[in-house]
Design an enzyme around this catalytic site. Sequence first.
Site, short mmCIF file in Angstrom:
data_model
loop_
_atom_site.label_atom_id
_atom_site.label_comp_id
_atom_site.label_asym_id
_atom_site.label_seq_id
_atom_site.Cartn_x
_atom_site.Cartn_y
_atom_site.Cartn_z
N LYS A 198 43.04 28.35 32.59
CA LYS A 198 42.95 27.53 33.71
C LYS A 198 43.68 26.25 33.56
CE LYS A 198 41.11 27.97 37.77
NZ LYS A 198 40.26 29.47 38.43
N1 GLU Z 1 42.77 31.37 40.46
C1 GLU Z 1 42.31 32.89 40.73
C2 GLU Z 1 40.84 33.11 39.99
O1 GLU Z 1 40.24 32.44 39.78
C3 GLU Z 1 43.51 33.90 40.21
C4 GLU Z 1 43.56 33.70 38.78
C5 GLU Z 1 44.98 34.57 38.22
O2 GLU Z 1 45.31 35.36 39.27
O3 GLU Z 1 45.39 34.47 37.22
O4 GLU Z 1 40.66 34.16 39.54
#
Ligand code: GLU
Length: 426
Positions: A110
């Site tokens: 993240k």
């Molecule tokens: N931000 C989204 C999540 O929390 C997608 C993450 C992604 O597709 O890598 O799952």
Amino acid sequence: MTATDPSADQALTSVEYRMREAGEWLKLEDGVIENLIAPRRVLEVSIPIRRDDGTRVRFTGWRVQHNITRGPGKGGLRYHPSVNRDETVSLAAAMSLKTALMNLPLGGAKGGIAIDPKSLSPRELERVTRRYVSEIFAFLGPDKDVPAPDVGTNAQVMAWVMDQYSIGVGHAVPGVVTGKPLALGGSLGRDSATGRGVVEAASLVCQARGTSLEGKRIVIQGFGNVGMWAAQLAAGWGARIVGISDVGGVIASEKGLDITALVRATQRGVGSVVDAGVGEVIARGVERSTDVFALPSDIAMPCALGGAVDVREAKTLTAKYVIEGANGPLTPAADDILNDRGVIVVPDIYANAGGVTCSYLEQCQNYAHLQWDEDEVNASVVSTMRSVFKRLHAFSQEHELSYRRAASVLGVKALADAHQLRGLHP
Ligand code: GLU
């Protein structure tokens, strides 16, 4: 080690607590769970930029690769004033559990920058994004770590990330991000995928109890990408969306809100659902946004920010099912209250996993230099949601665990197995 109660609503403590609890249930060898909880890499970077008026300003950003044992780091990039190190670590840990539970060959990561994207011009936002990418450049790449949109970012931001990375390596690398525009190798269906997964999760949990979404009353907090798609798709299944809230307040209609009109108003640029002229405005202001959960309903979908449902909301929420469209929308205290009240909670690491599942399909298309048609992508997202639900439901029934505990146990087990098989270096 004994799992202690998570303190208040701290997201980091809460994911850590869930992992510890799962580790105890699995009777993992000493030291294994500590290794799984600790993030592999935490990068904190300084992002100085020049504003349009010529003055300088500095922001702080993070990229956390929590677990990269099963594949490259994968997870969103968040632009929000409340972004900080601990929250980013916690969200990255949740991504590790999510990709493991969904059996995607990816790790968990993240990133985020502590900024209010609405306070910057598009050019300033581009400069922030490019400088951030150049600071974490060495750790990015299709086989290393692949960002995607999250709160406050979108396909345009992903295009800048892709461009900045590609300039660095000297050729176009579409696979360094997912959720990018179609013209740069994005996937059809990516926009709707998280909302589609949320609605599929709601439908499956109803089916498992001999009922269906048809005629169910749904309340949704958040009308961003996830909430908007969830509302449209659930209405398409014949559900009645009786309440929706966002930062501006709450709108409601017992007969069901006109979602098509609401989406049209949003596309026209209205700032909040309360200004769309749809339904009845029953509360105004961001602090009243959670009032939506007190409306009479069958299913609640918190699709806004983490920690939105706390003790007060958990006590007044009327739904029988809560489907977590956002990451970490329930505080641990709220989760306990809902559990005691017999409300069935479908946890984020499953319920909102349609997004990362589609991101994985986007990566597959990028590796193969192909573009699949939209029906194929949507069908693949839905079939993944279904097969994982089957496993999650069976496991929770067999071991008498809530969906949340069952999901954590399955996620931690997949991570622990991968660690065990790879062994410890040196
Ligand atoms: N931000 C989204 C999540 O929390 C997608 C993450 C992604 O597709 O890598 O799952």
